[in-house]
Design a protein around this motif. Structure first.
Motif, PDB file in Angstrom:
ATOM      1  N   ARG A  99       0.702  -0.791   0.333  1.00 24.45           N
ATOM      2  CA  ARG A  99       0.030   0.403  -0.255  1.00 24.45           C
ATOM      3  C   ARG A  99       0.818   1.542   0.004  1.00 24.45           C
ATOM      4  O   ARG A  99       0.614   2.375  -0.668  1.00 24.45           O
ATOM      5  CB  ARG A  99      -0.669   0.247   1.256  1.00 24.45           C
ATOM      6  CG  ARG A  99      -2.223   1.414   0.877  1.00 24.45           C
ATOM      7  CD  ARG A  99      -3.204   1.121   1.273  1.00 24.45           C
ATOM      8  NE  ARG A  99      -4.072   1.944   1.410  1.00 24.45           N
ATOM      9  CZ  ARG A  99      -5.189   3.106   2.272  1.00 24.45           C
ATOM     10  NH1 ARG A  99      -5.037   2.740   3.158  1.00 24.45           N
ATOM     11  NH2 ARG A  99      -5.321   3.981   1.826  1.00 24.45           N
ATOM     12  N   GLN A 100       2.417   1.355   0.316  1.00 20.99           N
ATOM     13  CA  GLN A 100       2.612   2.598   1.043  1.00 20.99           C
ATOM     14  C   GLN A 100       3.257   2.639  -0.594  1.00 20.99           C
ATOM     15  O   GLN A 100       4.204   3.643  -1.127  1.00 20.99           O
ATOM     16  CB  GLN A 100       4.478   2.177   1.931  1.00 20.99           C
ATOM     17  CG  GLN A 100       4.224   3.648   2.023  1.00 20.99           C
ATOM     18  CD  GLN A 100       3.803   4.893   2.493  1.00 20.99           C
ATOM     19  OE1 GLN A 100       2.510   4.585   3.394  1.00 20.99           O
ATOM     20  NE2 GLN A 100       4.484   6.130   1.831  1.00 20.99           N
ATOM     21  N   TYR A 101       4.245   1.456  -1.136  1.00 20.94           N
ATOM     22  CA  TYR A 101       4.146   0.866  -2.788  1.00 20.94           C
ATOM     23  C   TYR A 101       3.699   2.240  -3.625  1.00 20.94           C
ATOM     24  O   TYR A 101       4.260   3.213  -3.961  1.00 20.94           O
ATOM     25  CB  TYR A 101       4.722   0.032  -2.570  1.00 20.94           C
ATOM     26  CG  TYR A 101       5.260   0.128  -4.508  1.00 20.94           C
ATOM     27  CD1 TYR A 101       6.745  -0.057  -4.737  1.00 20.94           C
ATOM     28  CD2 TYR A 101       4.236  -0.426  -5.096  1.00 20.94           C
ATOM     29  CE1 TYR A 101       6.772   0.264  -6.042  1.00 20.94           C
ATOM     30  CE2 TYR A 101       4.591  -0.545  -6.761  1.00 20.94           C
ATOM     31  CZ  TYR A 101       6.301  -0.449  -7.282  1.00 20.94           C
ATOM     32  OH  TYR A 101       6.281  -0.111  -8.046  1.00 20.94           O
ATOM     33  N   ALA A 107      -0.761   6.429  -5.670  1.00 19.66           N
ATOM     34  CA  ALA A 107      -2.331   5.924  -6.651  1.00 19.66           C
ATOM     35  C   ALA A 107      -2.478   5.262  -5.039  1.00 19.66           C
ATOM     36  O   ALA A 107      -1.622   5.823  -4.084  1.00 19.66           O
ATOM     37  CB  ALA A 107      -1.134   4.488  -7.190  1.00 19.66           C
ATOM     38  N   ASP A 108      -3.365   4.242  -5.411  1.00 20.21           N
ATOM     39  CA  ASP A 108      -3.147   3.069  -3.880  1.00 20.21           C
ATOM     40  C   ASP A 108      -3.648   1.841  -4.570  1.00 20.21           C
ATOM     41  O   ASP A 108      -3.406   1.702  -5.833  1.00 20.21           O
ATOM     42  CB  ASP A 108      -4.917   3.731  -3.366  1.00 20.21           C
ATOM     43  CG  ASP A 108      -4.532   2.997  -1.658  1.00 20.21           C
ATOM     44  OD1 ASP A 108      -3.626   3.023  -1.367  1.00 20.21           O
ATOM     45  OD2 ASP A 108      -5.001   4.519  -1.062  1.00 20.21           O
ATOM     46  N   LEU A 109      -3.605   0.888  -3.486  1.00 26.82           N
ATOM     47  CA  LEU A 109      -4.366  -0.741  -3.692  1.00 26.82           C
ATOM     48  C   LEU A 109      -5.634  -0.443  -4.567  1.00 26.82           C
ATOM     49  O   LEU A 109      -6.309   0.412  -4.424  1.00 26.82           O
ATOM     50  CB  LEU A 109      -3.776  -1.902  -3.138  1.00 26.82           C
ATOM     51  CG  LEU A 109      -2.936  -1.799  -2.019  1.00 26.82           C
ATOM     52  CD1 LEU A 109      -2.731  -2.793  -1.287  1.00 26.82           C
ATOM     53  CD2 LEU A 109      -1.584  -2.737  -3.460  1.00 26.82           C
ATOM     54  N   LYS A 189       3.967  -8.905  -4.997  1.00 25.45           N
ATOM     55  CA  LYS A 189       3.555  -8.396  -5.440  1.00 25.45           C
ATOM     56  C   LYS A 189       2.418  -7.757  -5.745  1.00 25.45           C
ATOM     57  O   LYS A 189       1.366  -8.268  -5.250  1.00 25.45           O
ATOM     58  CB  LYS A 189       3.758  -8.444  -7.179  1.00 25.45           C
ATOM     59  CG  LYS A 189       5.574  -9.081  -7.742  1.00 25.45           C
ATOM     60  CD  LYS A 189       5.954  -9.521  -9.207  1.00 25.45           C
ATOM     61  CE  LYS A 189       7.133  -9.821  -9.391  1.00 25.45           C
ATOM     62  NZ  LYS A 189       7.072  -9.801 -10.242  1.00 25.45           N
ATOM     63  N   CYS A 190       2.433  -6.460  -5.957  1.00 23.13           N
ATOM     64  CA  CYS A 190       0.760  -5.615  -6.066  1.00 23.13           C
ATOM     65  C   CYS A 190       0.308  -5.434  -7.496  1.00 23.13           C
ATOM     66  O   CYS A 190       1.076  -4.727  -8.314  1.00 23.13           O
ATOM     67  CB  CYS A 190       1.063  -4.809  -4.758  1.00 23.13           C
ATOM     68  SG  CYS A 190       2.044  -3.152  -4.538  1.00 23.13           S
ATOM     69  N   ILE A 191      -1.359  -4.602  -7.130  1.00 25.91           N
ATOM     70  CA  ILE A 191      -1.047  -3.955  -8.307  1.00 25.91           C
ATOM     71  C   ILE A 191      -2.082  -2.759  -7.916  1.00 25.91           C
ATOM     72  O   ILE A 191      -2.631  -2.550  -6.988  1.00 25.91           O
ATOM     73  CB  ILE A 191      -2.554  -4.658  -8.796  1.00 25.91           C
ATOM     74  CG1 ILE A 191      -2.589  -3.680 -10.359  1.00 25.91           C
ATOM     75  CG2 ILE A 191      -3.177  -4.730  -8.050  1.00 25.91           C
ATOM     76  CD1 ILE A 191      -3.477  -4.522 -11.538  1.00 25.91           C
ATOM     77  N   CYS A 192      -1.411  -1.132  -8.585  1.00 26.36           N
ATOM     78  CA  CYS A 192      -1.676  -0.122  -7.886  1.00 26.36           C
ATOM     79  C   CYS A 192      -2.658   0.838  -9.194  1.00 26.36           C
ATOM     80  O   CYS A 192      -2.290   0.597 -10.241  1.00 26.36           O
ATOM     81  CB  CYS A 192      -0.223   1.033  -7.510  1.00 26.36           C
ATOM     82  SG  CYS A 192       0.646   0.246  -6.616  1.00 26.36           S
ATOM     83  N   GLU A 193      -3.887   2.051  -8.577  1.00 30.27           N
ATOM     84  CA  GLU A 193      -4.393   2.121  -9.342  1.00 30.27           C
ATOM     85  C   GLU A 193      -4.567   3.527  -9.421  1.00 30.27           C
ATOM     86  O   GLU A 193      -4.363   4.129  -8.145  1.00 30.27           O
ATOM     87  CB  GLU A 193      -5.532   1.536  -8.904  1.00 30.27           C
ATOM     88  CG  GLU A 193      -6.566   2.744  -9.332  1.00 30.27           C
ATOM     89  CD  GLU A 193      -8.309   1.607  -9.120  1.00 30.27           C
ATOM     90  OE1 GLU A 193      -9.292   1.532  -9.959  1.00 30.27           O
ATOM     91  OE2 GLU A 193      -8.698   1.255  -7.767  1.00 30.27           O
ATOM     92  N   LYS A 194      -4.224   4.628 -10.228  1.00 32.30           N
ATOM     93  CA  LYS A 194      -4.819   5.629 -10.171  1.00 32.30           C
ATOM     94  C   LYS A 194      -5.691   6.768 -11.155  1.00 32.30           C
ATOM     95  O   LYS A 194      -5.265   5.629 -11.948  1.00 32.30           O
ATOM     96  CB  LYS A 194      -2.986   6.059 -10.852  1.00 32.30           C
ATOM     97  CG  LYS A 194      -2.545   7.617 -10.694  1.00 32.30           C
ATOM     98  CD  LYS A 194      -2.040   7.870 -10.777  1.00 32.30           C
ATOM     99  CE  LYS A 194      -1.072   9.393 -10.791  1.00 32.30           C
ATOM    100  NZ  LYS A 194       0.554  10.017 -10.633  1.00 32.30           N
TER     101      LYS A 194
END
Length: 194
Positions: A99-101, A107-109, A189-194
């Motif tokens: 989430r911090q990434y 952006a955010d998760l 890994k994570c996926i971010c959305e902006k």
């Protein structure tokens, strides 16, 4: 015998007195061969320099393409038709670090409310990723924007554990119903959305 007597018996081969074609002496032959070799050297050098220029041009072009490709795909940026941008991390982190990434990238998760968005994200994700859903506060599952989960895309038998409070999307489980609850401390890994 006298040295003069020896030279008297040797026939004189004076080229002025000899009929027929004249030949060039050795020093003239060397000059001609030197010019011929010089021309070939010049042609060969020019061809080699031309080839080096072509190879350098190809190398520079490939480097430019490679740098452009790496820049565009480093964050694995994907554009949704609804003008939303998705970015996947290159490294594995726990849910909070993920989430911090995303936040560090303004952006955010990712939040998934519709089946269309779920299918779209599942179509380009090739490995397990954190999404922006958790029940870290030990109440109801909540998205990172503090909205409550209305509809989920859970794999069969999920969610299945009280100590697994963060949610992953695992495309290996299918294109739509592929959510799984995990312990938030696991690294994926994570996926971010902006």
């Amino acid at each position: 015998m006298d040295s003069e007597d020896i030279y008297e018996n040797v026939p004189n081969n004076n080229s002025k007195d000899t009929p027929g074609p004249r030949t060039q002496n050795h020093s003239q032959d060397e000059g001609k061969d030197g010019k011929c070799r010089g021309r070939w050297c010049l042609v060969l050098t020019t061809v080699c320099l031309g080839l080096i220029c072509v190879i350098l041009l190809v190398f520079i072009t490939l480097q430019y393409i490679n740098i452009t490709y790496l820049t565009e795909t480093n964050a694995k940026l994907i554009k949704d038709p609804g003008q939303v941008f998705f970015s996947m991390s290159n490294e594995e982190m726990n849910w909070s670090e993920s989430r911090q990434y995303c936040r560090d990238r303004e952006a955010d998760l990712v939040i998934i409310h519709t089946e269309e968005k779920q299918k779209f994200i599942s179509s380009f994700i090739k490995e397990r990723v954190w999404i922006g859903l958790s029940d870290e506060n030990k109440s109801n599952l909540t998205w990172v924007d503090n909205s409550l989960l209305n509809h989920g895309f859970w794999d069969k038998g999920e969610p299945n554990s009280l100590d697994e409070n963060c949610i992953e999307l695992d495309p290996g489980r299918g294109p739509v119903k592929n959510w799984n609850d995990l312990q938030c401390s696991q690294n994926i890994k994570c996926i971010c959305e902006k």
